[in-house]
Write an enzyme that holds these catalytic residues in place. Sequence first.
Site, mmCIF file in Angstrom:
data_model
loop_
_atom_site.group_PDB
_atom_site.id
_atom_site.type_symbol
_atom_site.label_atom_id
_atom_site.label_comp_id
_atom_site.label_asym_id
_atom_site.label_seq_id
_atom_site.Cartn_x
_atom_site.Cartn_y
_atom_site.Cartn_z
ATOM 1 N N HIS A 72 0.832 -1.210 0.000
ATOM 2 C CA HIS A 72 0.000 0.000 0.000
ATOM 3 C C HIS A 72 0.861 1.253 0.000
ATOM 4 O O HIS A 72 2.074 1.190 0.246
ATOM 5 C CB HIS A 72 -0.913 0.029 1.231
ATOM 6 C CG HIS A 72 -0.151 0.183 2.519
ATOM 7 N ND1 HIS A 72 0.595 -0.848 3.067
ATOM 8 C CD2 HIS A 72 0.008 1.248 3.351
ATOM 9 C CE1 HIS A 72 1.165 -0.437 4.184
ATOM 10 N NE2 HIS A 72 0.834 0.840 4.381
ATOM 11 N N ASP B 279 0.646 4.909 2.082
ATOM 12 C CA ASP B 279 -0.071 5.317 3.292
ATOM 13 C C ASP B 279 -1.182 6.332 3.015
ATOM 14 O O ASP B 279 -0.976 7.339 2.322
ATOM 15 C CB ASP B 279 0.907 5.914 4.318
ATOM 16 C CG ASP B 279 1.709 4.820 5.016
ATOM 17 O OD1 ASP B 279 1.186 3.693 5.152
ATOM 18 O OD2 ASP B 279 2.866 5.088 5.405
ATOM 19 N N HIS C 164 4.679 0.145 0.025
ATOM 20 C CA HIS C 164 5.501 -0.611 0.967
ATOM 21 C C HIS C 164 4.702 -1.753 1.580
ATOM 22 O O HIS C 164 3.463 -1.786 1.502
ATOM 23 C CB HIS C 164 6.104 0.297 2.046
ATOM 24 C CG HIS C 164 5.089 1.013 2.870
ATOM 25 N ND1 HIS C 164 4.399 2.109 2.425
ATOM 26 C CD2 HIS C 164 4.635 0.784 4.126
ATOM 27 C CE1 HIS C 164 3.579 2.532 3.363
ATOM 28 N NE2 HIS C 164 3.688 1.741 4.406
ATOM 29 N N ARG D 287 5.540 5.683 14.064
ATOM 30 C CA ARG D 287 5.340 6.241 12.714
ATOM 31 C C ARG D 287 4.672 7.604 12.754
ATOM 32 O O ARG D 287 3.712 7.810 13.495
ATOM 33 C CB ARG D 287 4.466 5.290 11.884
ATOM 34 C CG ARG D 287 4.486 5.638 10.400
ATOM 35 C CD ARG D 287 3.602 4.707 9.593
ATOM 36 N NE ARG D 287 2.257 5.238 9.483
ATOM 37 C CZ ARG D 287 1.258 4.625 8.849
ATOM 38 N NH1 ARG D 287 1.450 3.461 8.291
ATOM 39 N NH2 ARG D 287 0.061 5.181 8.788
HETATM 40 C C1 SIN Z 1 3.534 0.466 7.652
HETATM 41 O O1 SIN Z 1 2.822 -0.003 6.753
HETATM 42 O O2 SIN Z 1 3.624 1.681 7.850
HETATM 43 C C2 SIN Z 1 4.337 -0.478 8.538
HETATM 44 C C3 SIN Z 1 5.467 -1.105 7.837
HETATM 45 C C4 SIN Z 1 6.226 -2.031 8.748
HETATM 46 O O3 SIN Z 1 5.798 -2.289 9.881
HETATM 47 O O4 SIN Z 1 7.280 -2.545 8.321
#
Ligand code: SIN
Length: 290
Positions: free
Chosen positions: A111, A113, A266, A281
């Site tokens: 996805h 974000d 990602h 995050r």
């Molecule tokens: C995310 O999708 O922001 C998390 C990615 C992760 O935990 O590696």
Amino acid sequence: MTASALSTDLQIRPFDAPCGAEVIGLDLSRPLAEADFARIHRAHLDHHVLVFRDMAIPPAQQVEFSRRFGPLQRHVLSNFALPGHPEVLVISNIEEGGKPIGLGDAGAYWHSDLSYMPRPSLGSMLHAQELPAEGGDTLFANQHRAWDALPAALKSAVEGRRAEHWYLCKYAELQKRNPWRPELTQAQIDAVPPVAQPVVRTHPEIGRQALFVSEHFTTRVLNMPDDESRALLAELFAHSTRDEFVYRHRWQPGDMVFWDNRSLMHLAGGTPDHLRRRLNRTTIEGDEPF
Ligand code: SIN
């Protein structure tokens, strides 16, 4: 040299990968000089994912640094915000007192974000707090390269098309696998209605085109019969995450990773259940995709 003068120690080292560079020597314990900020901004646009090493900073400093790039977004699952820091989302598989302290399955599907918001994230910063001895990698797929390599017939099939992105696309499926996922309140559901986004977007700062559909959030291509839309999305999902577009980040203690959601998708590579992983995050609001 004044407190905020240009840092002579700052180095940017590109990876031998489809995206990514390492940033060495960034000192956020003092005000960041405009010239250093400009170098980081430029490197972010050029490499799409920056890995800052040895970042011994508290969450408030991550928030402050993130704000240099734009206003911050708060995640709809506000129960996983870091206490005292509503703009920091805890990503973790750790449970305390029988309760998860963070969003343990964030990134379970490819996805970009907050693509389900009218103004999706420009970028996200993820700061490692506790890492597992194995696993826990994050994968990044370069969507400019994916677009460039898309066969001409597929390019003309998607150009000018829009697709629906919806936060709830995979929510029930994830909840079945992970019963700790909370029931959403009506207010949370109302905060994330489906939105229409271009299937191929133009990066507002570098002008390059990028594929902008994802397994996690894209439900259908608009104005297309359901079976055709499903088949087209399946083809785009498979193409967009081919190995030659992917950089796999293997976390080191102190890493803070800052990626461009307008250029990349990602995926969380997965952590063995018995090992602990915790990261903080922040997400920075971007423009309306075009
Ligand atoms: C995310 O999708 O922001 C998390 C990615 C992760 O935990 O590696």
